[in-house]
Write an enzyme that holds these catalytic residues in place. Structure first.
Site, short mmCIF file in Angstrom:
data_model
loop_
_atom_site.label_atom_id
_atom_site.label_comp_id
_atom_site.label_asym_id
_atom_site.label_seq_id
_atom_site.Cartn_x
_atom_site.Cartn_y
_atom_site.Cartn_z
CB SER A 144 -5.52 -15.19 28.31
OG SER A 144 -5.90 -14.10 29.32
N GLY A 145 -7.51 -15.62 25.99
CA GLY A 145 -8.60 -16.10 26.11
C GLY A 145 -9.01 -17.40 24.01
CB CYS B 41 -19.97 -17.16 16.31
SG CYS B 41 -20.95 -17.03 17.59
CG ASN C 166 -17.89 -21.67 18.74
OD1 ASN C 166 -17.93 -21.90 18.12
ND2 ASN C 166 -17.66 -20.38 19.39
#
Length: 352
Positions: A10-11, A150, A319
């Protein structure tokens, strides 16, 4: 076909993983895991995914995952990744973790920056630090891979030609990092609300950042060059995707711009996803994060400041792609002997 499971579906990184795995010619998505989103379809969670994958999000049960997957991508918070990686190690061919649970090898340094991510030192020692351009053959057949952060990806790729290529001793490295709001994920924080974030340049980590510790930990184990001290200040800016890491390098070595540019071009010639650029080669100064968005590219520029006695290295990337999901798929490709660019040839989208 390689069977792939994604936990943390879900992220933001999870959504990009679903998209990249779905369009990959050699991968088949067989499991989606999550807790609060269990029972929901990917298209409900990620509005851009208007496709029927035949899957709904399930609770992350290790037995179920091991039965249905060859490789598992963990886009979960570090404490969750630390637990799941321990449960899945040696039960699937490969676990690729996108969190910070296993990025820092040293236990004391790890506990300083990730105190809630309890892990066994023995398991941490088995993880390969997965920046594909720098670890090469170590990814082949690796059972456990930790994808760099990142910022750490940008900084490490920016400094590698100096440390690993030229073998320099970098006396001091100061990093100024600026990133968009997606770097903080989907957690609700007052400082990230639109009335406060829009138009802001927010110094959220002005005196230190865990990605700097991660870079230092990796470079300390990677010869021939060395880094004396590496510190970082991080700022949130009002765009959503993309980051720029500005590295100010002080060394006692005698260097000139032409030598530096040749070194960077030579170092990254075999690596398709790092584009060495001149600062004045396009309509806008390079590198600019917006020229990488939606792609797996990292743009790197090296400059020499003789008056300031420093080398300036600028590295920009998306990122969520090269800094997360794209790099994870790139590492997966290399782990299973596929061409590293498979499924990742999309060009940046600009303007955004």
């Amino acid at each position: 076909m390689i069977r792939v499971g994604i936990v943390g579906a879900s992220g933001l990184a999870g959504g990009d993983l679903i998209r990249l795995v779905h369009q990959h010619p050699g991968l088949r998505l067989t499991f989606l895991g999550g807790e609060s989103s269990a029972g929901r379809r990917p298209a409900e969670l990620h509005p851009g995914l208007r496709v029927d994958l035949g899957l709904t999000v399930e609770r992350a049960d290790a037995d179920r995952i091991a039965e249905r997957c060859d490789v598992v991508l963990l886009a979960t918070p570090a404490p969750v990744s630390a637990r799941l990686a321990g449960e899945l190690a040696d039960r699937v061919a490969c676990v690729i973790d996108l969190s910070g649970a296993f990025r820092i090898r040293g236990q004391e340094l790890h506990e300083r920056w990730y105190p809630k991510a309890e892990r066994s030192a023995g398991l941490a020692d088995r993880f390969v630090y997965g920046v594909p351009e720098l670890v090469g053959d170590a990814l082949k057949d690796a059972p456990l891979i930790s994808v760099p952060g990142c910022y750490a990806t940008a900084i490490t790729l920016g400094l590698a030609p100096l440390v690993l290529g030229l073998g320099l001793h970098l006396r001091t490295v100061l990093v100024d990092g600026k990133s968009g709001s997606s770097g903080g994920g989907l957690q609700l924080r007052t400082a990230d609300l639109h009335p406060l974030r829009n138009g802001a340049i927010a110094p959220y980590a002005p005196t230190g950042h865990r990605h700097a510790a991660e870079v230092g930990d990796f470079l300390e184990r990677s010869k021939p060059g060395t880094v004396g001290s590496l510190t970082m200040s991080a700022y949130g800016v009002s765009h959503v995707r993309g980051l720029l890491a500005s590295c100010y390098v002080f060394t006692d070595e005698e260097l000139d711009l032409r030598e530096l540019q040749r070194a960077y071009l030579r170092f990254y010639r075999p690596h398709p996803f790092v584009r060495v650029r001149r600062s004045d080669e396009t309509l806008i100064p390079m590198p600019d994060p917006q020229a990488t968005l939606g792609s797996n590219y990292c743009d790197v520029t090296v400059l020499h400041d003789p008056d300031g006695g420093r080398v300036v290295v600028l590295a920009a990337l998306d990122n969520l792609i090269k800094g997360a999901a794209g790099q994870a798929v790139q590492a997966l490709n290399m782990r299973f002997g596929l061409p590293e660019e498979t499924g990742l040839t999309m060009q940046p989208v600009m303007p955004v």
